[in-house]
Design an enzyme around this catalytic site. Structure first.
Site, PDB file in Angstrom:
ATOM      1  N   GLU A 137     -21.739 -60.844 -22.195  1.00 29.57           N
ATOM      2  CA  GLU A 137     -20.496 -61.186 -21.515  1.00 29.57           C
ATOM      3  C   GLU A 137     -20.739 -61.389 -20.024  1.00 29.57           C
ATOM      4  O   GLU A 137     -21.617 -60.744 -19.435  1.00 29.57           O
ATOM      5  CB  GLU A 137     -19.419 -60.104 -21.686  1.00 29.57           C
ATOM      6  CG  GLU A 137     -18.696 -60.120 -23.018  1.00 29.57           C
ATOM      7  CD  GLU A 137     -19.386 -59.278 -24.067  1.00 29.57           C
ATOM      8  OE1 GLU A 137     -19.016 -59.378 -25.248  1.00 29.57           O
ATOM      9  OE2 GLU A 137     -20.313 -58.530 -23.707  1.00 29.57           O
ATOM     10  N   THR A 138     -19.946 -62.272 -19.442  1.00 25.47           N
ATOM     11  CA  THR A 138     -19.899 -62.459 -17.993  1.00 25.47           C
ATOM     12  C   THR A 138     -18.456 -62.295 -17.551  1.00 25.47           C
ATOM     13  O   THR A 138     -17.537 -62.850 -18.174  1.00 25.47           O
ATOM     14  CB  THR A 138     -20.431 -63.843 -17.593  1.00 25.47           C
ATOM     15  OG1 THR A 138     -21.818 -63.932 -17.960  1.00 25.47           O
ATOM     16  CG2 THR A 138     -20.301 -64.071 -16.100  1.00 25.47           C
TER      17      THR A 138
END
Length: 300
Positions: free
Chosen positions: A47-48
């Protein structure tokens, strides 16, 4: 061409190259949704997090979370990583004792824990937990996750749990069985999509004197993540399950250490507290983080 700051942060650990790596983009207000997805794909982390000006009047910042393939409503380890960067590089540790993040699943308060003025942990309060029937058979689940049906711990039910995302929670008797699991990722992807779940989360209460109370492992092919090292949202959902299903007394406050990532050689530890309120169980998930990369990302 434009440039924006970007961070690579290992969450739920204080040791570089362990825990769960997240991308953090602290100044994403000018980015389009397409650019956010492209950045998440380029960083290729589970995830970012993208931090933007808030829309909710009670929030300090808005955050959106993207996997390499799609946006998700909430991500625990990227929240910890984002809050750590804000505290250490953007002055939030001196500004306030906590901040409130606006997410797609609601407001998430985040607090700092310090020792002698030094940040040691970030603690987030997740949304009120809930569970629902998984409507799957034990035999099918065992086959999908790659364990023997006899490895499943039948003292506890297979359920879907939620503190921001739905997760399929699978009780297993031993850590050894969890570590040996060889999931059928295409099958898990199909069932999680049908259930509108983000991941499948294996757990055991067997600790054998280790430095943890529960041991877990997490698979998320439905959102482009074959295996996630250390998951704040799934373990938060699991903590809610423990009291909602009567595994733990819901009238007692609990403080537990969850272990995950060892099977991927990225061990991490989460400190989770469970307490009660008139609105239901309160799940607080905390841990340390360590930035390992800081730089400028060039966009067209």
């Amino acid at each position: 061409m434009k440039q924006i700051p970007v961070y690579h942060v290992d969450a739920f650990t204080s040791t570089p190259f362990t825990g769960n790596p997240a991308g953090v983009v602290p100044d994403a207000g000018a980015l389009t949704e397409e650019e956010m997805q492209n950045i998440a794909r380029e960083l290729n982390l589970s995830e970012t997090a993208f931090l933007l000006p808030p829309q909710h009047p009670e929030a300090d910042l808005k955050v959106r979370f993207f996997t390499p393939t799609s946006e998700i409503g909430f991500c625990g380890h990227a929240t910890v990583g984002s809050a750590w960067v804000l505290a250490t590089d953007y002055g939030w540790l001196e500004k306030a004792e906590r901040l409130v993040l606006e997410t797609n699943i609601g407001l998430v308060p985040v607090e700092w824990q310090t020792t002698d003025g030094r940040l040691t942990d970030v603690v987030m309060t997740q949304v009120t937990p809930k569970v629902r029937d998984a409507e799957v058979s034990a035999a099918d689940v065992a086959r999908w996750v790659g364990v023997q049906e006899s490895d499943l711990d039948t003292r506890y039910p297979i359920r879907l749990g939620h503190t921001g995302n739905w997760h399929l929670l699978v009780p297993v008797k031993t850590r050894a069985a969890i570590d040996a699991a060889q999931p059928m990722l295409s099958e898990l992807e199909a069932i999680n999509r049908r259930q509108e779940a983000v991941t499948t989360h294996l757990f055991t209460l067997e600790s054998k004197g280790g430095d943890y109370d529960l041991y877990t492992r997490d698979f998320g092919p439905a959102v482009g993540i074959p295996e996630d090292p250390v998951t704040g949202s799934a373990n938060g959902a699991l903590a809610g399950y423990l009291v909602l299903e009567g595994v733990l007394d819901n009238a007692t406050e609990h403080r537990l250490t969850f272990a995950q990532g060892d099977a991927m050689r990225r061990p991490g530890r989460l400190q989770i507290s469970i307490s009660s309120s008139p609105d239901g169980a309160v799940i607080r998930v905390g841990g340390a983080a360590v930035p390992t990369l800081k730089g400028m990302l060039t966009l067209p």
